[in-house]
Write a protein that holds these residues in place. Structure first.
Motif, mmCIF file in Angstrom:
data_model
loop_
_atom_site.group_PDB
_atom_site.id
_atom_site.type_symbol
_atom_site.label_atom_id
_atom_site.label_comp_id
_atom_site.label_asym_id
_atom_site.label_seq_id
_atom_site.Cartn_x
_atom_site.Cartn_y
_atom_site.Cartn_z
ATOM 1 N N LEU A 434 27.255 53.590 44.714
ATOM 2 C CA LEU A 434 26.975 52.543 45.686
ATOM 3 C C LEU A 434 25.855 51.653 45.173
ATOM 4 N N VAL A 435 26.062 50.350 45.271
ATOM 5 C CA VAL A 435 25.041 49.374 44.935
ATOM 6 C C VAL A 435 24.643 48.692 46.240
ATOM 7 N N VAL A 436 23.371 48.833 46.632
ATOM 8 C CA VAL A 436 22.899 48.346 47.925
ATOM 9 C C VAL A 436 21.873 47.246 47.695
ATOM 10 N N LEU A 437 22.163 46.061 48.223
ATOM 11 C CA LEU A 437 21.234 44.937 48.152
ATOM 12 C C LEU A 437 20.439 44.856 49.448
ATOM 13 N N VAL A 438 19.122 44.787 49.329
ATOM 14 C CA VAL A 438 18.256 44.594 50.496
ATOM 15 C C VAL A 438 18.111 43.092 50.711
ATOM 16 N N ALA A 439 18.683 42.599 51.812
ATOM 17 C CA ALA A 439 18.701 41.155 52.087
ATOM 18 C C ALA A 439 18.370 40.914 53.547
ATOM 19 N N PRO A 440 17.088 40.810 53.883
ATOM 20 C CA PRO A 440 16.708 40.570 55.280
ATOM 21 C C PRO A 440 17.303 39.266 55.802
ATOM 22 N N GLY A 441 17.759 39.315 57.048
ATOM 23 C CA GLY A 441 18.296 38.122 57.679
ATOM 24 C C GLY A 441 19.795 37.964 57.593
ATOM 25 N N THR A 442 20.454 38.744 56.748
ATOM 26 C CA THR A 442 21.906 38.583 56.607
ATOM 27 C C THR A 442 22.647 38.963 57.880
ATOM 28 N N GLY A 443 22.016 39.780 58.730
ATOM 29 C CA GLY A 443 22.695 40.211 59.944
ATOM 30 C C GLY A 443 22.964 39.096 60.930
ATOM 31 N N VAL A 444 22.232 37.994 60.820
ATOM 32 C CA VAL A 444 22.426 36.900 61.783
ATOM 33 C C VAL A 444 23.374 35.840 61.260
ATOM 34 N N TRP A 445 23.865 35.992 60.044
ATOM 35 C CA TRP A 445 24.773 35.022 59.449
ATOM 36 C C TRP A 445 26.158 35.628 59.300
ATOM 37 N N HIS A 449 29.511 33.413 54.619
ATOM 38 C CA HIS A 449 28.537 32.463 54.108
ATOM 39 C C HIS A 449 27.619 33.109 53.080
ATOM 40 N N TRP A 450 27.017 34.274 53.418
ATOM 41 C CA TRP A 450 26.061 34.838 52.470
ATOM 42 C C TRP A 450 26.706 35.547 51.291
ATOM 43 N N MET A 451 28.008 35.832 51.368
ATOM 44 C CA MET A 451 28.667 36.443 50.214
ATOM 45 C C MET A 451 28.740 35.490 49.025
ATOM 46 N N THR A 452 28.660 34.176 49.296
ATOM 47 C CA THR A 452 28.747 33.191 48.203
ATOM 48 C C THR A 452 27.418 32.484 47.976
ATOM 49 N N ALA A 453 26.338 33.040 48.544
ATOM 50 C CA ALA A 453 25.041 32.377 48.444
ATOM 51 C C ALA A 453 24.038 33.262 47.716
ATOM 52 N N GLY A 454 22.970 32.630 47.219
ATOM 53 C CA GLY A 454 21.850 33.360 46.634
ATOM 54 C C GLY A 454 22.266 34.208 45.443
ATOM 55 N N VAL A 455 21.816 35.478 45.448
ATOM 56 C CA VAL A 455 22.053 36.373 44.310
ATOM 57 C C VAL A 455 23.394 37.107 44.410
ATOM 58 N N MET A 456 24.105 36.936 45.548
ATOM 59 C CA MET A 456 25.316 37.739 45.749
ATOM 60 C C MET A 456 26.392 37.520 44.691
ATOM 61 N N PRO A 457 26.746 36.300 44.302
ATOM 62 C CA PRO A 457 27.797 36.153 43.281
ATOM 63 C C PRO A 457 27.446 36.852 41.967
ATOM 64 N N ARG A 458 26.196 36.712 41.546
ATOM 65 C CA ARG A 458 25.790 37.350 40.285
ATOM 66 C C ARG A 458 25.804 38.866 40.415
ATOM 67 N N LEU A 459 25.353 39.386 41.570
ATOM 68 C CA LEU A 459 25.349 40.835 41.770
ATOM 69 C C LEU A 459 26.771 41.371 41.857
ATOM 70 N N GLN A 500 14.092 45.332 41.052
ATOM 71 C CA GLN A 500 13.669 44.130 41.754
ATOM 72 C C GLN A 500 14.513 42.970 41.259
ATOM 73 N N GLY A 501 15.463 42.547 42.070
ATOM 74 C CA GLY A 501 16.361 41.478 41.690
ATOM 75 C C GLY A 501 17.598 42.001 40.983
ATOM 76 N N VAL A 502 18.472 41.081 40.600
ATOM 77 C CA VAL A 502 19.738 41.418 39.939
ATOM 78 C C VAL A 502 19.489 41.548 38.445
#
Length: 571
Positions: A434-445, A449-459, A500-502
């Motif tokens: 399992l690879v778990v990303l800690v991303a505060p705030g994703t629960g309200v979006w 949207h967030w699957m294609t934003a920020g570090v998610m595509p690279r991860l 820390q980070g991808v």
């Protein structure tokens, strides 16, 4: 592909077969008995949070339906309350689950009955094990003498393990570490739903220590610590203990129904080896412990959780010797540490003299005992495989979080690939890292949207490129972790590394280390194609380093002399 042969149909063997099935691996369970368990209410199992979750995840409904979660824990010394703990529903301080062992076994058998990948063979009394480069051959004697072919074999056949003896593995340790008298009875006690540890009770037959643990339907299990070399406990003496104890707690002896009684002796033993070629030991076949809080079954379930995903890796894709050897390295080391802690603590906890009157001694002893009963501290906490051979080399990109490397991860809420919000433990046992990303705030979006934003595509691309099957999860927060921390978790829920980070290269290296490196070519195929049925009763070829049927009576001297107490199987 040849199935895995599991010897023993107790809770550990049944749980292993279900865990293997969860990884898509078939198994044949050789049950020495007829497939039925004698109900013994005095023989109970106390499952801590991690092992209770494991049993439920394997499909054992009786943990939820028949298990009792305590409302609290109370410690007393003589006539005084020393400590009181309340268990909450928020998971911060989860209660153990307490149920009769025959109910646990029944729930596991029901789950096995619904599982197509598991076959149970009644009256499967093992007498021969032979190994070769591609698998294991086992023979069961009459009735229905049969040769069985498997990719691997696991001995879950208890303290008097036939598998251990056939593999010529010594089982040293200490005999009669403690003796307990036990009674299961239905009555009303002043502490509704609370478990109780009462040290130095003031009545004549109380002894040094007595515990009371609630079961369902108003039933309690009571345990009295006995002198190590005292006289036999007669029925009359046990009834006197029951009456005096109930009167001491309630002021007078309340009405009660005595359901079951027994005396059990605890041994501390540790098998020298847990793996010989393609054969392994688990549960009581590998270790005997549990002087505090009936821990033996807990450790047996942790054995199979550790072993199942490694055998599945070997069965599906092949495995390195490092991966297969890591089972013994991790689990034997963890159990040995638990035994050392108990052997060091028990003489102090059970001692007498001036030391017991030193300031703080009583409270310190109570804390140590309580932690052991509740699954915390040196005597009870789940293990951390910090120095595992599967630990990746340190990288500068690694960061520290609230879980130590090799420790069991916190059961946080995560978002799964299908968008569902689940507990992290719900994603374990599927053969994937399992690879778990800690991303505060994703629960309200919205997830799209967030699957294609920020570090998610690279991860996501880095996870796809890993050398093992892996699943990408996202969590709002993790203890001790900052935003954009990436956790790598093993299939059994232990933390491999945190970054820390991808970091694609470091993540790849850690995932490769956690699988023990690339598979050895000799391990890539566990055996010829078979249906998983018994072979025709033709004698297979003999291989070096295996036991023959004429050696079934060979036993370790410690087995012959020290494990004959028939009361030892109460716990």
């Amino acid at each position: 592909m040849d199935p895995v042969i599991v010897v023993g149909a107790g809770p550990v063997g049944l749980a292993l077969s279900l865990a293997l099935a969860g990884h898509g691996v078939p198994s044949v369970v050789l049950d020495e008995g007829a497939g039925k368990d004698e109900p013994r209410t005095a023989r109970t199992a106390v499952l801590r949070a991690d092992t209770a979750d494991l049993a439920e995840r394997l499909g054992c409904a009786t943990v939820r339906d028949d298990g009792t979660r305590w409302a609290g824990w109370r410690s007393m010394r003589r006539n005084q309350d020393v400590r009181e703990i309340r268990f909450g529903d928020d998971g911060d301080l989860p209660s153990p689950v307490h149920l009769p062992q025959h109910d646990l076994t029944r729930g596991l058998r029901d789950a096995v009955a619904a599982q197509e990948l598991v076959r149970i063979v009644a009256h499967g009394r093992l007498d021969t094990i032979e190994q070769d480069d591609s698998g294991v051959t086992a023979h069961t004697r009459e009735p229905g003498a049969t040769w069985w072919r498997g990719s691997f074999l696991v001995g879950c056949d208890g303290a008097r393990s036939t598998v251990r003896k056939l593999l010529d593995i010594r089982f040293p340790g200490r005999t009669a570490v403690e003796r307990h008298a036990v009674a299961a009875l239905r009555t009303e006690l002043p502490w509704d739903g609370e478990a109780l540890l009462h040290r130095m009770p003031p009545w004549r037959t109380g002894g040094q220590e007595v515990t009371a643990r609630p079961l369902r339907d108003g039933v309690w299990r009571l345990d009295w610590l006995l002198p190590p070399r005292g006289e036999l406990v007669t029925p009359e003496a046990l009834v006197a203990r029951v009456r005096d104890t109930l009167a001491g707690w309630c002021g007078e002896t309340p009405p009660y129904e005595l359901i079951d009684t027994g005396v059990y002796t605890l041994h501390h033993r540790l098998a020298r080896k847990w793996r010989v070629g393609r054969a392994f030991l688990a549960g009581d076949a590998a270790h005997l412990l549990g002087a505090l809080g009936t821990q033996g079954l807990d450790e047996g379930l942790r054995d199979i959780d550790n072993l199942a995903w490694k055998l599945a890796q070997a069965w599906h894709l092949g495995a390195s010797q490092t991966l297969l050897d890591s089972y013994q390295a991790e689990r034997r080391t963890a159990v040995a540490a638990r035994l050392r802690a108990a052997d060091q603590a028990l003489p102090v906890l059970r001692g007498s003299g001036l030391r017991t009157y030193l300031p703080g001694t009583t409270r310190g002893h109570d804390s140590l005992l309580t932690d052991g009963h509740l699954g915390r501290g040196a005597l009870g906490a789940p293990p951390a495989y910090t120095y595992s051979p599967l630990a990746p080399p340190h990288a500068e990109a690694q960061t520290l979080v609230g879980t130590p490397l090799g420790g069991p991860v916190a059961d946080v809420r995560v978002t799964a690939p299908d968008g569902a919000t689940v507990r992290l433990r719900d994603r374990l046992g599927r053969g994937r890292q399992l690879v778990v990303l800690v991303a505060p705030g994703t629960g309200v979006w919205d997830r799209r949207h967030w699957m294609t934003a920020g570090v998610m595509p690279r991860l996501a691309a880095a996870v796809t490129a890993l050398p093992v099957r892996a699943e990408l999860l996202v969590t709002e927060g993790y203890p001790g972790a900052s935003a954009h921390t990436v956790l790598l978790v093993r299939p059994d829920g232990h933390l491999v590394a945190a970054f820390q980070g991808v970091r694609p290269a470091e993540l790849y290296a850690a995932a490769d280390a956690a699988r023990g490196g690339p598979p050895v070519s000799a391990q890539a195929g566990p055996g010829p194609q078979r249906s998983g049925e018994a072979e025709a009763p033709a004698k297979p070829g003999r291989s070096d380093g295996t036991e023959r049927a004429d050696r079934t009576d060979r036993t370790d001297r410690t087995d012959r002399t020290d494990l004959t107490d028939r009361t030892a199987d109460i716990n």
